[in-house]
Design a protein around this motif. Structure first.
Motif, mmCIF file in Angstrom:
data_model
loop_
_atom_site.group_PDB
_atom_site.id
_atom_site.type_symbol
_atom_site.label_atom_id
_atom_site.label_comp_id
_atom_site.label_asym_id
_atom_site.label_seq_id
_atom_site.Cartn_x
_atom_site.Cartn_y
_atom_site.Cartn_z
ATOM 1 N N LEU A 18 1.151 -1.267 -0.333
ATOM 2 C CA LEU A 18 0.088 0.150 -0.075
ATOM 3 C C LEU A 18 0.734 1.495 -0.271
ATOM 4 O O LEU A 18 1.845 1.517 0.629
ATOM 5 C CB LEU A 18 -0.868 -0.016 1.557
ATOM 6 N N THR A 19 0.442 1.987 -0.694
ATOM 7 C CA THR A 19 1.474 3.346 -1.013
ATOM 8 C C THR A 19 1.018 4.652 0.011
ATOM 9 O O THR A 19 -0.189 4.122 0.638
ATOM 10 C CB THR A 19 1.038 3.744 -2.619
ATOM 11 N N ALA A 20 1.923 5.525 0.462
ATOM 12 C CA ALA A 20 1.911 6.221 0.926
ATOM 13 C C ALA A 20 0.428 7.151 0.470
ATOM 14 O O ALA A 20 0.294 7.550 -0.471
ATOM 15 C CB ALA A 20 2.652 7.214 2.056
ATOM 16 N N PRO A 21 -0.262 8.053 1.305
ATOM 17 C CA PRO A 21 -1.063 9.496 0.946
ATOM 18 C C PRO A 21 -0.700 10.598 0.200
ATOM 19 O O PRO A 21 0.449 10.240 0.495
ATOM 20 C CB PRO A 21 -1.678 9.442 2.102
ATOM 21 N N ALA A 22 -1.147 10.950 -0.891
ATOM 22 C CA ALA A 22 -0.820 11.572 -2.399
ATOM 23 C C ALA A 22 -2.034 12.144 -2.549
ATOM 24 O O ALA A 22 -3.128 11.721 -2.659
ATOM 25 C CB ALA A 22 0.278 10.886 -2.849
ATOM 26 N N PRO A 23 -2.093 13.661 -3.405
ATOM 27 C CA PRO A 23 -2.620 14.378 -3.557
ATOM 28 C C PRO A 23 -2.757 13.765 -4.590
ATOM 29 O O PRO A 23 -2.250 13.395 -5.705
ATOM 30 C CB PRO A 23 -2.241 15.514 -4.274
ATOM 31 N N CYS A 24 -4.643 13.755 -4.783
ATOM 32 C CA CYS A 24 -4.808 12.440 -6.509
ATOM 33 C C CYS A 24 -5.215 13.747 -7.327
ATOM 34 O O CYS A 24 -5.251 14.895 -7.368
ATOM 35 C CB CYS A 24 -6.583 12.772 -5.715
ATOM 36 N N PRO A 25 -4.658 13.877 -8.659
ATOM 37 C CA PRO A 25 -4.168 13.716 -9.857
ATOM 38 C C PRO A 25 -5.133 14.010 -10.393
ATOM 39 O O PRO A 25 -5.792 14.928 -10.928
ATOM 40 C CB PRO A 25 -3.812 13.203 -10.465
ATOM 41 N N TYR A 26 -7.348 13.865 -9.941
ATOM 42 C CA TYR A 26 -7.971 14.120 -10.514
ATOM 43 C C TYR A 26 -9.091 14.706 -9.973
ATOM 44 O O TYR A 26 -10.006 15.176 -10.070
ATOM 45 C CB TYR A 26 -8.705 12.841 -10.692
ATOM 46 N N LEU A 27 -9.391 14.832 -8.457
ATOM 47 C CA LEU A 27 -10.459 15.568 -8.038
ATOM 48 C C LEU A 27 -9.129 16.658 -7.030
ATOM 49 O O LEU A 27 -8.751 15.993 -5.895
ATOM 50 C CB LEU A 27 -10.612 14.307 -7.027
#
Length: 251
Positions: free
Chosen positions: A13-22
């Motif tokens: 599981l990756t760490a949280p990152a800014p969503c590129p879509y929303l």
């Protein structure tokens, strides 16, 4: 990190990152490595389960507070192009397409860089080098092909025509998965992005494959809006693949 193939895939599981879509949303992804003798079978199974492939990794969204990303696949044999799509097919009837093994070329990278500079200057791929591009194309343990689309050659020339579009495509047991595609954005009247999807639908039918996988669609995301035009299609919901019922068939 252990990348060796095992009898059962290991998921991370990756760490949280800014969503590129929303805007304002955070994204997380669950992923596993597609390596070893079982990579092709695993890619089939995971794609049918809503995963996407990037190099030797299969991933899918695993966001804590959002389920906006929906896997989309076109039902190829039932598809009928609408009037706008028929115009796109006619506008590109002069193009030739050739299928190659997943090997990069300088010509492909030049087109790829022009595409990124015009369409995705602030995207995560914006600083990709020629080596990065080569890895994107070559780093596959599954059945992957490159499809090149070219203009007719100049009269009297023995050189092939100008390369105007490229698709990196996985061949699955139940369809074609469009991993990544790019094109000459100056030729906007040709709608080359739409044309490549239409061409993949044609190829899937010729190969007897029922689906064309387009990856994720996010309702409200402008960059993904084109995917919803190719009907009929199915979306992967909690109850499985479900036929999408639009309010109105787009023209």
């Amino acid at each position: 990190m252990n990348t060796q193939a095992t009898s059962s895939p290991q998921f991370y599981l990756t760490a949280p990152a800014p969503c590129p879509y929303l805007p304002g949303e955070m994204e997380r992804k669950v992923f596993t490595h597609l390596v070893g003798a079982r990579a092709t079978d695993m890619n089939d199974l995971l794609t049918q389960g809503g995963f996407r492939r990037s190099q030797n990794i299969a991933y899918r969204p695993a966001c804590e507070n959002c389920r906006a990303c929906l896997s989309v696949r076109i039902i190829a044999k039932e598809f009928r192009p609408n009037r706008t799509m028929r115009k796109v097919l006619a506008a590109n009837a002069d193009l030739t397409s050739t299928v190659f093994p997943a090997q990069p070329s300088t010509e492909q990278f030049s087109l790829f860089r022009r595409y990124l500079d015009d369409r995705h200057q602030a995207g995560g791929m914006s600083d990709m080098s020629a080596l990065d591009f080569a890895i994107m194309v070559e780093d596959s343990h599954v059945k992957t092909r490159v499809i090149e689309y070219r203009l007719p050659p100049e009269e009297g020339s023995e050189r092939p025509g100008e390369l105007v579009a490229v698709a990196l495509t996985d061949i699955l047991s139940d369809g074609l998965s469009m991993v990544y595609s790019f094109f000459n954005t100056d030729l906007h009247k040709r709608s080359l992005g739409t044309f490549m999807v239409l061409d993949h639908i044609r190829r899937a039918n010729e190969m007897g494959l029922p689906h064309v996988y387009l990856g994720y669609w996010v309702n409200g995301s402008q960059k993904m809006g084109y995917k919803i035009r190719f009907l009929p299609q199915e979306h992967l919901m909690s109850q499985g693949w479900t036929r999408y019922q639009p309010d109105a068939d787009p023209s």
